[in-house]
Motif scaffolding. Structure first.
Motif, PDB file in Angstrom:
ATOM      1  N   PRO A 251      43.652  -8.260  -0.193  1.00  0.00           N
ATOM      2  CA  PRO A 251      43.662  -6.797  -0.142  1.00  0.00           C
ATOM      3  C   PRO A 251      42.841  -6.246   1.032  1.00  0.00           C
ATOM      4  O   PRO A 251      41.827  -6.825   1.428  1.00  0.00           O
ATOM      5  N   PRO A 252      43.297  -5.109   1.584  1.00  0.00           N
ATOM      6  CA  PRO A 252      42.529  -4.470   2.653  1.00  0.00           C
ATOM      7  C   PRO A 252      41.123  -4.132   2.185  1.00  0.00           C
ATOM      8  O   PRO A 252      40.916  -3.805   1.019  1.00  0.00           O
ATOM      9  N   GLY A 253      40.157  -4.275   3.084  1.00  0.00           N
ATOM     10  CA  GLY A 253      38.765  -4.014   2.746  1.00  0.00           C
ATOM     11  C   GLY A 253      38.031  -5.235   2.234  1.00  0.00           C
ATOM     12  O   GLY A 253      36.821  -5.199   2.009  1.00  0.00           O
ATOM     13  N   SER A 254      38.741  -6.353   2.025  1.00  0.00           N
ATOM     14  CA  SER A 254      38.117  -7.570   1.506  1.00  0.00           C
ATOM     15  C   SER A 254      37.041  -8.104   2.441  1.00  0.00           C
ATOM     16  O   SER A 254      36.027  -8.640   1.982  1.00  0.00           O
ATOM     17  N   ALA A 255      37.249  -7.976   3.749  1.00  0.00           N
ATOM     18  CA  ALA A 255      36.265  -8.500   4.710  1.00  0.00           C
ATOM     19  C   ALA A 255      34.904  -7.836   4.510  1.00  0.00           C
ATOM     20  O   ALA A 255      33.864  -8.474   4.708  1.00  0.00           O
ATOM     21  N   ASP A 256      34.899  -6.576   4.084  1.00  0.00           N
ATOM     22  CA  ASP A 256      33.638  -5.865   3.852  1.00  0.00           C
ATOM     23  C   ASP A 256      32.892  -6.398   2.639  1.00  0.00           C
ATOM     24  O   ASP A 256      31.685  -6.224   2.522  1.00  0.00           O
ATOM     25  N   ARG A 257      33.622  -7.036   1.714  1.00  0.00           N
ATOM     26  CA  ARG A 257      33.017  -7.550   0.478  1.00  0.00           C
ATOM     27  C   ARG A 257      32.862  -9.075   0.488  1.00  0.00           C
ATOM     28  O   ARG A 257      32.475  -9.657  -0.511  1.00  0.00           O
ATOM     29  N   TRP A 258      33.198  -9.715   1.600  1.00  0.00           N
ATOM     30  CA  TRP A 258      33.196 -11.177   1.683  1.00  0.00           C
ATOM     31  C   TRP A 258      31.822 -11.669   2.110  1.00  0.00           C
ATOM     32  O   TRP A 258      31.376 -11.406   3.210  1.00  0.00           O
ATOM     33  N   ALA A 259      31.153 -12.411   1.249  1.00  0.00           N
ATOM     34  CA  ALA A 259      29.886 -13.039   1.621  1.00  0.00           C
ATOM     35  C   ALA A 259      30.212 -14.297   2.424  1.00  0.00           C
ATOM     36  O   ALA A 259      31.248 -14.924   2.195  1.00  0.00           O
ATOM     37  N   PRO A 260      29.366 -14.672   3.374  1.00  0.00           N
ATOM     38  CA  PRO A 260      29.646 -15.877   4.166  1.00  0.00           C
ATOM     39  C   PRO A 260      29.925 -17.091   3.284  1.00  0.00           C
ATOM     40  O   PRO A 260      29.268 -17.301   2.271  1.00  0.00           O
ATOM     41  N   ARG A 261      30.914 -17.863   3.675  1.00  0.00           N
ATOM     42  CA  ARG A 261      31.320 -19.078   2.984  1.00  0.00           C
ATOM     43  C   ARG A 261      31.362 -20.201   4.009  1.00  0.00           C
ATOM     44  O   ARG A 261      31.708 -19.987   5.164  1.00  0.00           O
ATOM     45  N   SER A 262      31.071 -21.420   3.566  1.00  0.00           N
ATOM     46  CA  SER A 262      31.032 -22.533   4.517  1.00  0.00           C
ATOM     47  C   SER A 262      32.409 -23.052   4.921  1.00  0.00           C
ATOM     48  O   SER A 262      32.538 -23.692   5.947  1.00  0.00           O
TER      49      SER A 262
END
Length: 128
Positions: free
Chosen positions: A51-62
């Protein structure tokens, strides 16, 4: 080929290695058929449309990176379901996208390698 970016979806990028096939199977079960996922064999990546806006809610992942606007990637035409070139390993079905909640867990559980971070940083100038 069509472009992606802006308000239609964000994208989670993972390796397209064997480990991630198990993540696709998990997402198939979680959704009753996984939302849209394109494979880019040239780069060895999967593009999971979220969904749009997901990048704003994405915590860094390895093992995964989430990008939104203003970044753009090229997606295959909707009827392309096999190589050569990018293709849909899980075609788009109407307006359904891959849910971010279960997708956050899958790459960490199956640890697809190589992680896309360094290649994306070199290509797009992003670090996630």
């Amino acid at each position: 080929m069509s472009g992606w970016g802006g308000n239609l979806s964000d994208v989670v990028i993972t390796s397209a290695g064997l480990q991630v096939r198990r993540a696709v199977a998990v997402m198939d079960q979680a959704q009753g058929g996984c939302g849209p996922v394109a494979e880019d064999p040239e780069n060895g990546w999967l593009y999971w449309l979220v969904p749009p806006g997901s990048a704003d809610r994405w915590a860094p992942r390895s093992h995964a990176v989430c990008l939104g606007a203003p970044h753009m990637i090229t997606l295959p035409s909707l009827n392309r379901t096999a190589p050569p070139g990018p293709y849909w390993c899980r075609p788009s079905a109407s307006d359904r996208l891959v849910p971010l909640g279960p997708l956050r867990k899958a790459p960490e559980q199956f640890r697809p390698e190589p992680a896309p971070h360094a290649a994306l940083a070199a290509r797009l100038g992003v670090s996630h």
